[in-house]
Design a protein around this motif. Structure first.
Motif: not given
Length: 305
Positions: A79-90, A100-109
């Motif tokens: 699984v690869t999940v792309v999350v925005p910068e607002t996503t919490t560390e938790r 799963a792989e997490v990629i952080v990208h963008g200011k909003a969903w």
């Protein structure tokens, strides 16, 4: 075999006393992923796995990504999940916890979602967090479970972000012959895209979103959610971030369950019902859950409001 579990339907004495109504809770906060999302997302992932897909790609503010990650681990697919910068560390930690792989990208969903779509390969399945008929069919099972108990509500209260839960609840009500049971759709003031669309009687997108309830932070609800709001009794209600946060703390005290502010929005209406909601005695509240916020974070947000 479904990936989600049947969750309890319980009468809440504390919320009933606070509201003056007969409040019942569908406790989907108890799903293995911590939110209702596993119902629809689990069904979608199983369907795509049967089609031979080899990886799941999704975008999420948190709970949808966690649900995809849980489903992928159980089904044995990456699984690869792309999350925005607002996503919490938790939230990011809980997604990674499921391998799963997490990629952080963008200011909003919507920015994270654009990147997720660009990553798609031929053998990948894209798992939308809220806009997919497979999701709505899965989410509708919570109403099937309520109907199977013999309890019929006079009204249903749900939180609304992208509209996947609203679409599933409305589908579940329709297929159980409860098409005229009104739904009270609750949003926070900084992300009230359904309220804006219902006011204009057409689907509209917000210029931006600003709410601590990041799981509700979609600039526009899905088309199906808006259609339901025009086709059946749906009442829009908007609460403040403060009210949602207060409801989270009170619910923890009353029911011993910690939920995030997105769920707190629906609970806020249950604790302080409007005159319209008070016209209905037996009220079902969908406790959609959410595990992306800690109690310390909720208290920090409350102090800042």
């Amino acid at each position: 075999m479904s990936l989600h579990i049947e969750t309890p339907l319980v009468a809440s004495r504390p919320l009933s006393l606070a509201s003056g109504l007969d409040i019942w809770l569908k406790l989907d906060a108890l799903q293995p992923s911590g939110s209702f999302k596993l119902r629809g997302i689990g069904a979608a992932c199983e369907a795509y796995a049967r089609q031979g897909k080899r990886r799941f790609v999704s975008s999420s503010g948190g709970n949808a990504g966690i649900a995809v990650a849980v489903a992928g681990r159980i089904l044995g697919l990456p699984v690869t999940v792309v999350v925005p910068e607002t996503t919490t560390e938790r939230a990011k930690q809980l997604i990674r916890q499921e391998q799963a792989e997490v990629i952080v990208h963008g200011k909003a969903w919507h920015e994270a979602n654009a990147l997720a779509l660009s990553l798609m390969g031929e053998d990948d399945a894209y798992i939308h967090p809220f806009d997919d008929p497979l999701l709505w069919q899965g989410h509708a099972t919570m109403i099937d479970e309520v109907a199977a108990t013999g309890f019929k509500p006079d009204a249903v209260v749900v939180a609304v972000g992208g509209g996947g839960l609203l679409s599933g609840v409305c589908e579940g009500l329709a297929r159980n012959g409860w098409g005229q049971v009104p739904v009270f759709a609750v949003e926070t003031a900084g992300a009230a895209s359904l309220a804006a669309s219902m006011a204009k009687k057409q689907l509209v997108a917000l210029d931006g979103v600003n709410t601590v309830a990041t799981s509700l932070a979609a600039k526009q609800v899905c088309q199906r959610a808006f259609e339901w709001s025009q086709q059946r009794p749906v009442y829009s209600h908007v609460v403040s971030d403060q009210a949602a946060l207060d409801a989270c703390e009170q619910f923890l005290l009353d029911q011993r369950i910690l939920v995030e502010p997105a769920c707190g929005a629906a609970l806020a209406l249950a604790y302080a019902p409007t005159a319209e909601l008070k016209r209905h005695q037996k009220v079902l509240v969908i406790v959609c859950g959410g595990v992306t916020a800690t109690l310390d974070q909720i208290r920090q947000w409350r102090a800042a409001c």
